[in-house]
Write a protein that holds these residues in place. Structure first.
Motif, PDB file in Angstrom:
ATOM      1  N   GLU A   1      -7.257  -3.441  -5.637  1.00  0.00           N
ATOM      2  CA  GLU A   1      -6.612  -2.145  -5.424  1.00  0.00           C
ATOM      3  C   GLU A   1      -5.127  -2.200  -5.762  1.00  0.00           C
ATOM      4  O   GLU A   1      -4.506  -1.172  -6.044  1.00  0.00           O
TER       5      GLU A   1
ATOM      6  N   ASP B   1       2.930   3.861  -6.216  1.00  0.00           N
ATOM      7  CA  ASP B   1       1.573   3.891  -6.768  1.00  0.00           C
ATOM      8  C   ASP B   1       1.653   4.148  -8.268  1.00  0.00           C
ATOM      9  O   ASP B   1       1.926   5.266  -8.703  1.00  0.00           O
TER      10      ASP B   1
ATOM     11  N   THR C   1      -2.933   4.654  -3.525  1.00  0.00           N
ATOM     12  CA  THR C   1      -2.587   3.381  -2.893  1.00  0.00           C
ATOM     13  C   THR C   1      -1.515   2.697  -3.720  1.00  0.00           C
ATOM     14  O   THR C   1      -1.636   2.593  -4.949  1.00  0.00           O
TER      15      THR C   1
ATOM     16  N   ASP D   1      -5.487   4.236  10.775  1.00  0.00           N
ATOM     17  CA  ASP D   1      -6.125   3.101  10.102  1.00  0.00           C
ATOM     18  C   ASP D   1      -5.912   1.782  10.842  1.00  0.00           C
ATOM     19  O   ASP D   1      -6.607   0.808  10.595  1.00  0.00           O
TER      20      ASP D   1
ATOM     21  N   ARG E   1       0.825  -1.214   0.000  1.00  0.00           N
ATOM     22  CA  ARG E   1       0.000   0.000   0.000  1.00  0.00           C
ATOM     23  C   ARG E   1       0.859   1.264   0.000  1.00  0.00           C
ATOM     24  O   ARG E   1       0.407   2.325  -0.436  1.00  0.00           O
TER      25      ARG E   1
ATOM     26  N   TRP F   1      -2.713   7.401   0.768  1.00  0.00           N
ATOM     27  CA  TRP F   1      -3.727   6.976   1.747  1.00  0.00           C
ATOM     28  C   TRP F   1      -3.364   7.384   3.177  1.00  0.00           C
ATOM     29  O   TRP F   1      -4.253   7.562   4.011  1.00  0.00           O
TER      30      TRP F   1
END
Length: 544
Positions: free
Chosen positions: A81, A28, A34, A401, A24, A441
């Motif tokens: 993702e 990207d 992400t 998170d 993650r 993110w």
């Protein structure tokens, strides 16, 4: 000749330097904020230039990402993702073409509550075969079946509408598999073969000491009035004898691939166990190949403590024929630049108000990197270690998170501070993490411009170039990698000094004043040397 020089090529893992990618937060490629598989592919030349032997990729499976991907809903696919199976196949092939092997995460203790098997278990009802794949139990007088605590806070049992409880040793969204059931055993056999057949070189086993449970479900003792999470001998959910049967079965599957051109597949265990003799049981010749040594990660920046840990670890593992595997940081721990910038008693404290000297921390992180890479065995580098990234301790609460934040009632911030996306280039966020200006993110600090890979590229004294130089020397020096060390009796107090045959010496000054440099050709130093002296909090490699 050293042990390393006489080992067959199939034993690459005994000396390997492995780079951990948290997908993650690495790179990207599609600009959605992400990280993804194609981002990793795009950065393979960077990793090849760094000089690593393999990449370990944290979970890339389909997942609701309630625990950063360690809540797996499908073990045979890629999270949309992050990309597709075709992207993963391309990554494996491109990495192999560069001489880089690929390890991926296996999460065998638990899955996601979105996994089809768990959804079927909820729907099937009490006493069903579907529920036998997990730990469903009736409560006792309206209370959970045991007093077991969950790793992320609170209790380890969750009650459902029909009154039964299911076990989750981590987050509520992560039900534990029942490894006493043959269908669970057979399912993971098939998962291993699925990925081995796609060309991956091995697995990192998440909480490798946790799958087997004491089916009599005894309570754990209380500590300070609360159920303990300590891994004491006899703990009913950690380090149970049954885990070794599972690992032996997996080792036999990995060894089936020994005759292939790619060679045998390998495992590295995540098992936070002390003392080292307990950890050594996981890396006997018929079990897992290696295991992370976390005692150095937890050790203070202190010569006496470090030497004790190094001795204890190496001797315990050599006794079963296994190499040590060293690690300074990972996706679950405070980055070591921050740890080393704190007073000894505060080194492992949670993010918050602990005073931290990041300049001191960086100096010690440079010295620690050369120590780690000079020790016998293999080494792991967490993404961003090579850039000298600190822990991000001031993330806004609204972006946190990690499930620890919620499970602790917003009292423990959790692990997000070490998972902030990597800065690649530019003067402001997103620092080249993705195309364009979309923010990642997790937010990156505004003062990270000097830490980007691009900013460090042309500075020969940068943290990045220290790692590159060290890994280049490590590949060239016969003494480094697997083997033994001999402590040097002439080292002053507060100094770690050891020799490795043939002709290599590592000296780490953890004392309070500079020391005279021993005789030898200087290969690399973590800090500039001062008139033939090694400064405080510095390491030098010598050819002797």
């Amino acid at each position: 000749m050293t042990e390393r020089s006489t080992r067959p090529a199939d034993d690459w893992w005994r000396s390997a330097v492995v780079y951990q990618v948290y997908p993650r937060s690495f790179a990207d490629a599609d600009g959605d904020g992400t990280g993804d598989v194609n981002g990793i592919r795009a950065r393979l030349p960077y990793l090849a230039q760094l000089g690593i032997d393999a990449i370990w990729i944290s979970p890339w499976y389909p997942s609701p990402l309630l625990d950063g991907g360690y809540d797996v809903s499908d073990y045979r696919d890629i999270n949309p993702e992050f990309g597709t199976l075709a992207d993963a196949d391309a990554l494996i092939a491109e990495a192999h073409a560069l001489g880089i092997r690929i390890l991926i995460d296996l999460v065998p203790n638990h899955c996601s509550w979105d996994h089809p098997a768990f959804k079927a278990a909820l729907a099937a009802g009490k006493g069903s075969p579907e529920r036998d794949l997990f730990w469903f139990r009736d409560g006792v007088d309206g209370q959970p079946p045991t007093n077991w605590p969950a790793a992320f806070g609170g209790g380890a049992w969750q009650q459902i509408e029909d009154g039964q409880w299911y076990l989750h040793m981590f987050d509520i969204s992560q039900p534990d598999w029942n490894w006493d059931h043959p269908k669970v055993v057979e399912e993971f056999d098939a998962i291993l073969r699925f990925w081995f057949d796609r060309g991956i070189d091995g697995f990192r086993i998440d909480v490798a000491d946790s799958m087997a449970k004491d089916a009599s479900l005894p309570d754990v003792p209380l500590k300070d009035g609360r159920p303990t999470h300590d891994k004491y001998v006899g703990n009913p959910f950690y380090d149970q004898p049954g885990v070794h049967t599972i690992h032996q079965r997996w080792r036999a599957i990995a060894d089936e691939y020994a005759g292939t051109p790619q060679g045998p597949r390998v495992f590295v265990a995540e098992a936070w166990l002390s003392p080292a003799e307990r950890l050594a049981q996981y890396v006997r010749s018929n079990e897992l190949h290696s295991a992370f040594n976390f005692d150095v990660l937890r050790c203070a920046w202190d010569a006496k403590e470090l030497r004790q840990v190094i001795d204890y670890t190496t001797e315990s593992l050599w006794a079963v024929g296994a190499p040590a595997t060293w690690v300074l940081s990972n996706h679950d721990t405070i980055r070591h630049r921050t740890r080393y910038g704190r007073a000894l008693q505060d080194a492992l404290a949670e993010a918050g108000d602990v005073p931290t000297d990041l300049t001191l921390g960086l100096r010690r992180a440079r010295a620690a990197a050369l120590l780690e890479l000079a020790l016998p065995g293999g080494a792991y580098i967490y993404q961003g270690d090579e850039l000298g990234l600190p822990e991000v301790e001031d993330l806004p609460e609204e972006v946190l998170d990690d499930p620890t934040w919620e499970r602790s009632g917003h009292t423990v911030r959790g692990r997000d501070g070490c998972r902030v996306p990597i800065p690649w280039s530019g003067s402001e966020p997103p620092y080249g993490f993705g195309d364009g200006t979309d923010q990642p993110w997790l937010p990156q600090p505004a003062d990270w411009a000097p830490l980007t890979a691009a900013a460090q590229e042309s500075d020969p004294a940068s943290h990045l170039n220290l790692y590159r130089a060290a890994l280049k020397i490590r590949r060239a020096e016969e003494a480094l990698g697997e083997g033994r060390l001999t402590w040097d009796d002439d080292a002053p107090a507060g100094v770690l000094s050891f020799t490795r045959d043939p002709g290599f010496r590592c000296v780490v000054n953890l004392g309070s004043s500079p020391i005279e440099l021993p005789a030898g050709e200087i290969l690399l130093a973590s800090e500039p040397l001062l008139e033939g002296e090694l400064p405080v909090d510095a390491t030098v490699w010598l050819k002797v």
